[in-house]
Design an enzyme around this catalytic site. Structure first.
Site, PDB file in Angstrom:
ATOM      1  N   ARG A  62      87.728 -23.248  63.614  1.00 42.72           N
ATOM      2  CA  ARG A  62      86.399 -23.845  63.808  1.00 42.72           C
ATOM      3  C   ARG A  62      86.266 -25.148  63.019  1.00 42.72           C
ATOM      4  NH1 ARG A  62      81.078 -22.977  61.284  1.00 42.72           N
ATOM      5  NH2 ARG A  62      79.435 -23.214  62.842  1.00 42.72           N
ATOM      6  N   HIS A  66      85.188 -28.754  64.517  1.00 47.19           N
ATOM      7  CA  HIS A  66      84.044 -29.505  64.011  1.00 47.19           C
ATOM      8  C   HIS A  66      84.464 -30.863  63.456  1.00 47.19           C
ATOM      9  CE1 HIS A  66      80.724 -26.230  63.676  1.00 47.19           C
ATOM     10  NE2 HIS A  66      81.478 -26.057  64.745  1.00 47.19           N
ATOM     11  N   VAL A  70      83.436 -34.943  65.679  1.00 49.02           N
ATOM     12  CA  VAL A  70      82.614 -35.923  64.964  1.00 49.02           C
ATOM     13  C   VAL A  70      83.493 -37.114  64.584  1.00 49.02           C
ATOM     14  CG1 VAL A  70      81.092 -36.322  63.001  1.00 49.02           C
ATOM     15  CG2 VAL A  70      81.167 -34.064  64.065  1.00 49.02           C
ATOM     16  N   GLY A  72      86.161 -38.136  65.828  1.00 48.08           N
ATOM     17  CA  GLY A  72      87.589 -37.907  65.974  1.00 48.08           C
ATOM     18  C   GLY A  72      88.192 -37.049  64.880  1.00 48.08           C
ATOM     19  N   SER A  76      87.150 -36.000  58.233  1.00 46.68           N
ATOM     20  CA  SER A  76      85.854 -36.351  57.643  1.00 46.68           C
ATOM     21  C   SER A  76      85.035 -35.122  57.275  1.00 46.68           C
ATOM     22  CB  SER A  76      85.057 -37.260  58.578  1.00 46.68           C
ATOM     23  OG  SER A  76      84.841 -36.641  59.834  1.00 46.68           O
ATOM     24  N   ASN A  94      77.171 -26.967  60.229  1.00 47.10           N
ATOM     25  CA  ASN A  94      78.121 -26.633  59.172  1.00 47.10           C
ATOM     26  C   ASN A  94      77.506 -25.955  57.956  1.00 47.10           C
ATOM     27  OD1 ASN A  94      80.322 -27.807  60.567  1.00 47.10           O
ATOM     28  ND2 ASN A  94      79.796 -29.842  59.803  1.00 47.10           N
ATOM     29  N   PRO A 163      78.365 -29.312  69.665  1.00 41.53           N
ATOM     30  CA  PRO A 163      77.516 -28.549  70.594  1.00 41.53           C
ATOM     31  C   PRO A 163      76.815 -27.382  69.893  1.00 41.53           C
ATOM     32  CG  PRO A 163      79.655 -29.004  71.580  1.00 41.53           C
ATOM     33  CD  PRO A 163      79.760 -29.404  70.142  1.00 41.53           C
ATOM     34  N   HIS A 193      86.579 -18.284  70.571  1.00 41.65           N
ATOM     35  CA  HIS A 193      85.612 -17.295  70.075  1.00 41.65           C
ATOM     36  C   HIS A 193      86.103 -15.865  70.266  1.00 41.65           C
ATOM     37  CE1 HIS A 193      81.803 -20.072  70.070  1.00 41.65           C
ATOM     38  NE2 HIS A 193      82.704 -20.412  69.167  1.00 41.65           N
ATOM     39  N   ASP A 240      83.678 -11.635  69.418  1.00 43.74           N
ATOM     40  CA  ASP A 240      84.380 -10.807  70.397  1.00 43.74           C
ATOM     41  C   ASP A 240      84.250  -9.362  69.943  1.00 43.74           C
ATOM     42  OD1 ASP A 240      86.163  -9.347  71.914  1.00 43.74           O
ATOM     43  OD2 ASP A 240      87.889 -10.625  71.530  1.00 43.74           O
TER      44      ASP A 240
END
Length: 320
Positions: A62, A66, A70, A72, A76, A94, A163, A193, A240
């Site tokens: 994840r 993330h 943002v 690329g 960051s 986050n 998203p 997920h 799941d």
């Protein structure tokens, strides 16, 4: 007049070649000479982290997602706030949920001992995400490396670029498309997920207010996620239900049964254009694995810093 046209054509060709060269700088063997022990260092650290807590594999995957969504795949997301900028760690997607920073720190520390100043934090995160998937039973692929690290981060870009779990299908397709990712990539990457957990605050509305969810499943989730906002917000539930620590295609089987935990999960199978892709992955787990790999590689190619751009951070939490 003809000479100007010729010069314009040459300039266009040079620009196109330059763009392709930047992308070509990413390669699976980028550190084969400069840091040959990198794969073992990353794999050993991720293996140790997952052995202590299986959920950490999903957290690292994840974190890479993330980061790439943002500005690329530039590391960051790993930066702490400074007096010059508010970083991405405090963004809504986050805050109180992004995890795995200590694992990346530990890997970076070992990598710096082996080959100081060579391997970027962005590349470490990309490799750790791949190893997380593989160690939890998912596919293996050659991660393209050669990214460099950003010198800044953006709170607003993180708030707007990742998203939300409340996104509808059109919003998801549009956001992925804006980054060069297809609808098939969207569904395949959502299959990530199949591991990990989500906080009550991210699925409360889905289990209480929506009809595209199986009733018994909704009630079972309600037992650990009170209706009142602010109550039990950080309580966790597996994304799941069947196998939350195994990378498989159970996530898609759950969607067909209307047992997607997040609204943004279940919209992938709700009478829309992605239903057929979900059915395909349910019937053919190899198809899901293959498409997931290709989508991860494409996501890893989103706007990397290469060559003399950015830097190679000594500490993933701060610029040099």
């Amino acid at each position: 007049m003809g000479s100007w046209r010729s010069m314009s054509c040459v300039l266009v060709v040079m620009v196109l070649l330059l763009g392709s060269t930047v992308n070509a700088q990413l390669s699976a063997n980028f550190y084969s000479r400069s840091c040959p022990h990198l794969p073992n260092i990353v794999n050993n650290a991720v293996h140790s982290a997952i052995a202590k807590e299986a959920r950490m594999g999903a957290s690292l995957l994840r974190l890479f997602f993330h980061d790439c969504f943002v500005n690329g795949c530039d590391g960051s997301v790993l930066l702490d706030d400074t007096s010059k900028f508010k970083g991405e760690k405090g963004a809504v997607p986050n805050k109180n949920s992004a995890r795995g920073f200590e694992v990346i720190d530990a890997i970076k520390s070992e990598v710096e001992k082996a080959c100081p100043g060579v391997v970027s934090c962005a590349d470490i995160l990309a490799a750790a995400a791949r190893d997380s998937v593989h160690l939890l039973g998912g596919p293996y692929w050659d991660v393209k490396l050669g990214r460099r690290d950003a010198r800044t981060a953006s709170l607003s870009a993180a708030n707007n670029g990742i998203p939300a779990p409340t996104s509808n299908l059109n919003q998801l397709i549009s956001r992925f498309s804006s980054l060069g990712l297809s609808t098939k990539d969207l569904v395949a990457l959502s299959g990530g997920h199949t591991i990990g957990q989500a906080r009550c605050t991210n699925f409360r509305a889905h289990i209480y207010n929506e009809s595209n969810i199986e009733e018994v499943f909704a009630r079972s989730r309600q037992s650990n996620c009170p209706r009142a906002s602010g109550s039990g917000d950080n309580n966790l539930a597996p994304l799941d239900l069947q196998s939350p620590t195994s990378f498989d295609n159970s996530y898609f089987k759950n969607l067909i049964q209307k047992k997607g935990l997040l609204h943004s999960d279940q919209v992938l199978f709700n009478g829309g254009s992605t239903d057929s892709i979900v059915r395909g992955y349910t019937a053919n787990p190899k198809s899901f694995s293959d498409d997931f790999v290709q989508a991860m590689i494409k996501m890893g190619d989103i706007s990397p810093l290469t060559g003399s751009q950015g830097e190679v951070r000594k500490n993933c939490r701060r610029v040099n």
